[in-house]
Design a protein around this motif. Sequence first.
Motif, mmCIF file in Angstrom:
data_model
loop_
_atom_site.group_PDB
_atom_site.id
_atom_site.type_symbol
_atom_site.label_atom_id
_atom_site.label_comp_id
_atom_site.label_asym_id
_atom_site.label_seq_id
_atom_site.Cartn_x
_atom_site.Cartn_y
_atom_site.Cartn_z
ATOM 1 N N MET A 85 0.857 -1.199 0.000
ATOM 2 C CA MET A 85 0.000 0.000 0.000
ATOM 3 C C MET A 85 0.888 1.243 0.000
ATOM 4 S SD MET A 85 -3.158 1.159 0.261
ATOM 5 C CE MET A 85 -3.924 2.725 0.606
ATOM 6 N N LYS A 86 0.707 2.080 -1.000
ATOM 7 C CA LYS A 86 1.499 3.298 -1.080
ATOM 8 C C LYS A 86 0.918 4.343 -0.125
ATOM 9 C CE LYS A 86 3.640 1.803 -4.890
ATOM 10 N NZ LYS A 86 5.012 1.406 -4.933
ATOM 11 N N SER A 87 1.815 5.011 0.605
ATOM 12 C CA SER A 87 1.348 6.030 1.532
ATOM 13 C C SER A 87 1.072 7.324 0.774
ATOM 14 C CB SER A 87 2.421 6.252 2.592
ATOM 15 O OG SER A 87 2.268 7.525 3.142
ATOM 16 N N PRO A 88 -0.154 7.895 0.914
ATOM 17 C CA PRO A 88 -0.449 9.153 0.195
ATOM 18 C C PRO A 88 0.415 10.307 0.693
ATOM 19 C CG PRO A 88 -2.308 8.497 1.577
ATOM 20 C CD PRO A 88 -1.304 7.404 1.669
ATOM 21 N N LEU A 89 0.823 10.247 1.982
ATOM 22 C CA LEU A 89 1.635 11.329 2.533
ATOM 23 C C LEU A 89 3.020 11.348 1.871
ATOM 24 C CD1 LEU A 89 1.760 13.595 4.672
ATOM 25 C CD2 LEU A 89 2.807 11.943 6.207
ATOM 26 N N SER A 90 3.629 10.174 1.727
ATOM 27 C CA SER A 90 4.967 10.139 1.117
ATOM 28 C C SER A 90 4.901 10.592 -0.338
ATOM 29 C CB SER A 90 5.564 8.740 1.208
ATOM 30 O OG SER A 90 4.836 7.838 0.419
ATOM 31 N N MET A 91 3.808 10.229 -1.022
ATOM 32 C CA MET A 91 3.651 10.653 -2.414
ATOM 33 C C MET A 91 3.494 12.176 -2.496
ATOM 34 S SD MET A 91 0.979 9.318 -5.247
ATOM 35 C CE MET A 91 -0.181 10.653 -5.184
ATOM 36 N N LEU A 92 2.711 12.716 -1.569
ATOM 37 C CA LEU A 92 2.488 14.169 -1.548
ATOM 38 C C LEU A 92 3.806 14.905 -1.307
ATOM 39 C CD1 LEU A 92 0.023 16.153 -1.632
ATOM 40 C CD2 LEU A 92 0.192 16.217 0.853
ATOM 41 N N VAL A 93 4.585 14.413 -0.332
ATOM 42 C CA VAL A 93 5.877 15.043 -0.016
ATOM 43 C C VAL A 93 6.809 14.971 -1.238
ATOM 44 C CG1 VAL A 93 7.972 14.817 1.391
ATOM 45 C CG2 VAL A 93 5.734 14.646 2.462
ATOM 46 N N ALA A 94 6.843 13.796 -1.879
ATOM 47 C CA ALA A 94 7.739 13.617 -3.033
ATOM 48 C C ALA A 94 7.338 14.530 -4.185
ATOM 49 C CB ALA A 94 7.718 12.158 -3.477
ATOM 50 N N VAL A 95 6.032 14.565 -4.478
ATOM 51 C CA VAL A 95 5.565 15.375 -5.623
ATOM 52 C C VAL A 95 5.791 16.864 -5.338
ATOM 53 C CG1 VAL A 95 3.496 16.077 -6.887
ATOM 54 C CG2 VAL A 95 3.911 13.661 -6.443
ATOM 55 N N LEU A 96 5.432 17.310 -4.133
ATOM 56 C CA LEU A 96 5.605 18.735 -3.798
ATOM 57 C C LEU A 96 7.091 19.134 -3.823
ATOM 58 C CD1 LEU A 96 3.034 19.532 -0.983
ATOM 59 C CD2 LEU A 96 3.079 20.394 -3.318
ATOM 60 N N SER A 97 7.952 18.266 -3.268
ATOM 61 C CA SER A 97 9.395 18.568 -3.269
ATOM 62 C C SER A 97 9.904 18.688 -4.699
ATOM 63 C CB SER A 97 10.188 17.480 -2.552
ATOM 64 O OG SER A 97 9.642 17.227 -1.308
ATOM 65 N N GLY A 98 9.511 17.734 -5.534
ATOM 66 C CA GLY A 98 9.940 17.752 -6.934
ATOM 67 C C GLY A 98 9.468 19.004 -7.649
ATOM 68 N N LEU A 99 8.209 19.364 -7.441
ATOM 69 C CA LEU A 99 7.659 20.541 -8.121
ATOM 70 C C LEU A 99 8.341 21.827 -7.650
ATOM 71 C CD1 LEU A 99 3.847 19.695 -8.312
ATOM 72 C CD2 LEU A 99 5.469 19.811 -10.197
ATOM 73 N N LEU A 100 8.641 21.901 -6.342
ATOM 74 C CA LEU A 100 9.298 23.107 -5.802
ATOM 75 C C LEU A 100 10.707 23.265 -6.386
ATOM 76 C CD1 LEU A 100 8.313 23.242 -2.035
ATOM 77 C CD2 LEU A 100 8.054 25.072 -3.705
ATOM 78 N N VAL A 101 11.450 22.159 -6.446
ATOM 79 C CA VAL A 101 12.815 22.217 -6.989
ATOM 80 C C VAL A 101 12.774 22.588 -8.470
ATOM 81 C CG1 VAL A 101 14.873 20.829 -7.522
ATOM 82 C CG2 VAL A 101 13.790 20.629 -5.297
ATOM 83 N N LEU A 102 11.811 22.003 -9.181
ATOM 84 C CA LEU A 102 11.686 22.294 -10.614
ATOM 85 C C LEU A 102 11.285 23.762 -10.832
ATOM 86 C CD1 LEU A 102 11.880 20.694 -13.284
ATOM 87 C CD2 LEU A 102 9.409 20.526 -13.242
ATOM 88 N N ALA A 103 10.336 24.235 -10.024
ATOM 89 C CA ALA A 103 9.900 25.637 -10.149
ATOM 90 C C ALA A 103 11.072 26.582 -9.867
ATOM 91 C CB ALA A 103 8.752 25.903 -9.189
ATOM 92 N N GLY A 104 11.896 26.213 -8.893
ATOM 93 C CA GLY A 104 13.071 27.029 -8.571
ATOM 94 C C GLY A 104 14.072 27.073 -9.704
#
Lengths: 251, 206
Positions: B1-20
């Motif tokens: 079972m994939k944790s939605p929290l870990s996915m949220l953290v990963a996606v948000l971190s990736g998007l923030l770094v990319l936006a930067g």
Amino acid sequence: MSPYEPLIGAVVFLVFSGLVLLFSSKKIRTKFPPVFRKLSAAQKLRRAIGLAVEDGSRIHVSLGNSSMIDPANASALAGLSTLSRIGQLASTSDLPPMCTSGSGDLQILSQDVLRGSASDTHTLSQFDPVLARMTGVTPFSYALGAIESSQDSGTSAYVLMGDFGPEAGLLLDGAENQGAYKLAGSNSLIAQSIFFAVADDTLIGEEMFAMPAYLGSQAVHQASLRVQDILRFLIVLILLGAVVSSLAGWL
Amino acid sequence: MKSPLSMLVAVLSGLLVLAGYFFPFPALIAIRTPMLDWAVTLAGIAGLVAIINLMVGVHLKRLREPGSKRFFSIVVIISFLMVAVFGFYLGPADQKFQRVVTAIQTPIETSLMALLAITLTYSSLKMLQRQRNWMGFVFFLSVILFLVINSGILAFSAEIPVLQDLLSGFHQIPAAGARGILLGIALGSLAAGVRILIGSDKPYSG
């Protein structure tokens, strides 16, 4: 770097993401079902997985040397997706797949992928964390460690997907000595040329990134493949336009 | 079972770094830089975890099993312990420590490179048995052609303008082919990145 380059990059990323989401929708998939060209390497890999399940041998996936903080890690990410799919397809085997890599972060991720596949297919009792291992930190030590690991475990198929250098020649030679089927793909041009000479099947260029879709992964893999084709067609048009413009003296 | 929290953290971190990266505003850079620093630190710790996993999970386990490979595992464990102890004690930047490690590592890797040269030559000769198709034939011919061109045998071509132009044209062919392959790889990398950033590919379970 031109000030417009990041902006162009952002637009390409947004368009790509939007198209992937669009083509992933059930409505579009039903109306325009995806049609892909035949990739014989994918068919042979499926066959090798089937044979490994039948004769109780193991499939070995090697993810290369790149770290997750390395720009070359996209190929390893494709390798992780393929590992996940192989883990599911080989779930009925007595010997679950094993994975070797040359960096710590890839080792942890591959261990997680193998555990996830085992969990999804209710075969957690067969899962051994040591099946995902970092065999060395330099390219050659990694290659030798990976050969040694596969000799230990009765490997019948060897899948190399990731960032490799010339050391891939030693890895494939080790697999050849065991009589294993060898499928290889990399983002590195040097590795691709070595694979072409030594492997049974080589994934050239973007074929490596298409492998999860060909192994029947989620709809989004197939959607991203369709978007890749559209963008490739656009790039070809832009290149041809630039050539014609240059010949006509407009540029 | 994939944790939605870990996915949220990963996606948000990736998007923030990319936006930067795309929009280097001071606020985004202030978030992006420490996140990348954390990633480097985490990669280092992951390396340590992986080495411990290799030593304890593979080589120490093998010591309890009969077989000739036990000896190699003993050598690996002793070498690892010596490098670790002296590395921690003297520090990795110590000149003497570096000299000893390099004096062992360089000859071994050079020998392996020599072995690789023989392996690849043999594999190239066997290639036509494996690749019995026109692609294999073209590849083999290309290898021979570019070995001849780059060997310096045709150095006299500098005096013959037509031959020089022809060779110059030949030198462009690998660059054109490589560019085509690299464009495909770039598109594939973009696809792999997008799949992770929209949360459909998850090489983690959280």
